[in-house]
Scaffold this motif. Structure first.
Motif, PDB file in Angstrom:
ATOM      1  N   UNK A 172      -6.229  -2.070  -2.840  1.00  0.00           N
ATOM      2  CA  UNK A 172      -5.326  -1.058  -2.292  1.00  0.00           C
ATOM      3  C   UNK A 172      -5.308  -1.048  -0.766  1.00  0.00           C
ATOM      4  N   UNK A 173      -6.001  -2.000  -0.163  1.00  0.00           N
ATOM      5  CA  UNK A 173      -6.120  -2.032   1.292  1.00  0.00           C
ATOM      6  C   UNK A 173      -4.950  -2.820   1.885  1.00  0.00           C
ATOM      7  N   UNK A 174      -3.996  -2.114   2.446  1.00  0.00           N
ATOM      8  CA  UNK A 174      -2.803  -2.759   2.995  1.00  0.00           C
ATOM      9  C   UNK A 174      -3.158  -3.754   4.095  1.00  0.00           C
ATOM     10  N   UNK A 175      -4.143  -3.426   4.902  1.00  0.00           N
ATOM     11  CA  UNK A 175      -4.538  -4.306   5.998  1.00  0.00           C
ATOM     12  C   UNK A 175      -5.081  -5.640   5.534  1.00  0.00           C
ATOM     13  N   UNK A 176      -5.571  -5.705   4.294  1.00  0.00           N
ATOM     14  CA  UNK A 176      -6.088  -6.947   3.735  1.00  0.00           C
ATOM     15  C   UNK A 176      -5.069  -7.629   2.823  1.00  0.00           C
ATOM     16  N   UNK A 177      -3.838  -7.094   2.800  1.00  0.00           N
ATOM     17  CA  UNK A 177      -2.800  -7.657   1.949  1.00  0.00           C
ATOM     18  C   UNK A 177      -2.820  -7.088   0.550  1.00  0.00           C
ATOM     19  N   UNK A 178      -3.518  -5.946   0.381  1.00  0.00           N
ATOM     20  CA  UNK A 178      -3.572  -5.298  -0.922  1.00  0.00           C
ATOM     21  C   UNK A 178      -2.232  -4.689  -1.304  1.00  0.00           C
ATOM     22  N   UNK A 179      -2.124  -4.262  -2.552  1.00  0.00           N
ATOM     23  CA  UNK A 179      -0.868  -3.763  -3.092  1.00  0.00           C
ATOM     24  C   UNK A 179      -0.373  -4.696  -4.176  1.00  0.00           C
ATOM     25  N   UNK A 180       0.682  -4.294  -4.869  1.00  0.00           N
ATOM     26  CA  UNK A 180       1.103  -5.052  -6.051  1.00  0.00           C
ATOM     27  C   UNK A 180       1.775  -6.376  -5.721  1.00  0.00           C
ATOM     28  N   UNK A 181       2.537  -6.443  -4.640  1.00  0.00           N
ATOM     29  CA  UNK A 181       3.374  -7.618  -4.395  1.00  0.00           C
ATOM     30  C   UNK A 181       2.567  -8.883  -4.146  1.00  0.00           C
ATOM     31  N   UNK A 182       1.713  -8.879  -3.123  1.00  0.00           N
ATOM     32  CA  UNK A 182       0.957 -10.089  -2.789  1.00  0.00           C
ATOM     33  C   UNK A 182      -0.117 -10.401  -3.821  1.00  0.00           C
ATOM     34  N   UNK A 183      -0.669  -9.345  -4.443  1.00  0.00           N
ATOM     35  CA  UNK A 183      -1.771  -9.567  -5.369  1.00  0.00           C
ATOM     36  C   UNK A 183      -1.294 -10.102  -6.709  1.00  0.00           C
ATOM     37  N   UNK A 184      -0.260  -9.458  -7.292  1.00  0.00           N
ATOM     38  CA  UNK A 184       0.186  -9.874  -8.618  1.00  0.00           C
ATOM     39  C   UNK A 184       1.691 -10.142  -8.701  1.00  0.00           C
TER      40      UNK A 184
END
Length: 329
Positions: A172-184
């Motif tokens: 869930x860490x936006x600064x690390x590229x977290x979130x649904x789009x980049x992860x899955x």
């Protein structure tokens, strides 16, 4: 498995020792003529524990020391998304081959820098998008190419699971590229790109967590002849996790967990339903490892499957979707 023509033992290193690194190391142990030589973490204790579990010879708490290990042939980068570029560049500068976990990097600019460095140093670099190498996915690609069920006229793919929001989690860490789009979300987009190519038009909308990371993303990729790919990623709900390919003469469904080892159901317009089980007995990372090892033994610097052009197209599509949903890192 056919014995390589030049069975040089490939000595692997792993940077970043989280969950996916454990899966990768588990499958690496099943691959002939390969061994886990060294691991690196920011924590010496974590590195020591991981090395002991998977039989690595060396354990480092400093990436700079790790990459100076002269026995390393290849490095698997499993750090958070935002670190992929810097970690990859460190390895390439020392002329060590890199298999970097997807997404390759945070944006097109970073991916271009990585590819340019690999070309400059004449070193093998590949994005680790394991789905491309799985036998069930290769089966679907062949069915599309041979038009076994006619022309591909539509696609639906979703990847979603529920996780309680945790601001301290990498996911869930936006600064690390977290979130649904980049992860899955990258997986449904990968399916569309690898089967239908670059869309003529993209629509996308998203919902967000309170910290600005995207919680879900719905996308429609439009192609010629009214062909559409309906795509979805979500951290808010458990979705079917299917990929369904619609043809003139039937459909193919990659069953739940389409991105990972799974089964296929085929529904011809005429004839009985067919179900295919590919007899997987690993997590599935061994297939990309074997491919990468083969490239390295042949002194090749680019994969003909997960090519530089394909990785550039994939990150470009991710960038375009981010623009549509006003998501910035």
């Amino acid at each position: 498995m056919e014995k390589p023509l030049n069975p040089k033992i490939i000595k692997w290193g792993i940077m970043g020792l989280g969950n996916i690194a454990h899966k990768f190391a588990t499958d690496l142990l099943t691959v002939e003529y390969a061994e886990l030589h060294a691991v690196a973490s920011r924590s010496q204790e974590k590195a020591n524990t991981f090395a002991a579990k998977f039989g690595a010879t060396k354990a480092y708490a400093c990436y700079e020391d790790f990459i100076l290990d002269e026995e390393l042939d290849a490095v698997y980068i499993a750090t958070p998304h935002a670190l992929h570029k810097s970690n990859t560049m460190l390895c390439l500068k020392h002329k060590v081959a890199v298999l970097c976990e997807k997404p390759f990097a945070m944006n097109t600019s970073e991916v271009n820098d990585m590819i340019n460095m690999a070309k400059e140093k004449n070193v093998l670099l590949m994005e680790a998008l394991w789905t491309y190498f799985l036998p069930h996915y290769q089966y679907v690609l062949q069915a599309i190419e041979t038009k076994k069920y006619g022309n591909l006229i539509g696609l639906e793919a979703d990847f979603g699971f529920y996780r309680a929001f945790n601001n301290d989690s990498r996911l869930f860490n936006k600064g690390l590229g977290g979130g649904s789009l980049l992860d899955i979300g990258i997986y449904p987009i990968f399916v569309a790109l690898s089967t239908l190519g670059i869309p003529e038009h993209i629509e996308a909308k998203a919902t967000y967590f309170e910290n600005g990371a995207d919680a879900s993303c719905d996308m429609v990729f439009s192609y010629q002849n009214q062909v559409k790919a309906i795509l979805k990623s979500s951290l808010l709900e458990d979705t079917t996790n299917h990929a369904v390919f619609k043809f003139d003469q039937g459909s193919i469904r990659i069953n739940s967990g389409f991105h990972a080892p799974t089964t296929i159901s085929i529904f011809p317009k005429t004839g009985p339903e067919e179900n295919l089980d590919f007899g997987y007995n690993t997590i599935g990372y061994n297939y990309e490892i074997i491919h990468f090892n083969d490239l390295l033994r042949k002194a090749q610097t680019e994969s003909p499957i997960m090519s530089f052009d394909f990785s550039k197209q994939l990150i470009t599509l991710l960038d375009i979707v981010r623009q549509h949903i006003n998501l910035t890192y």
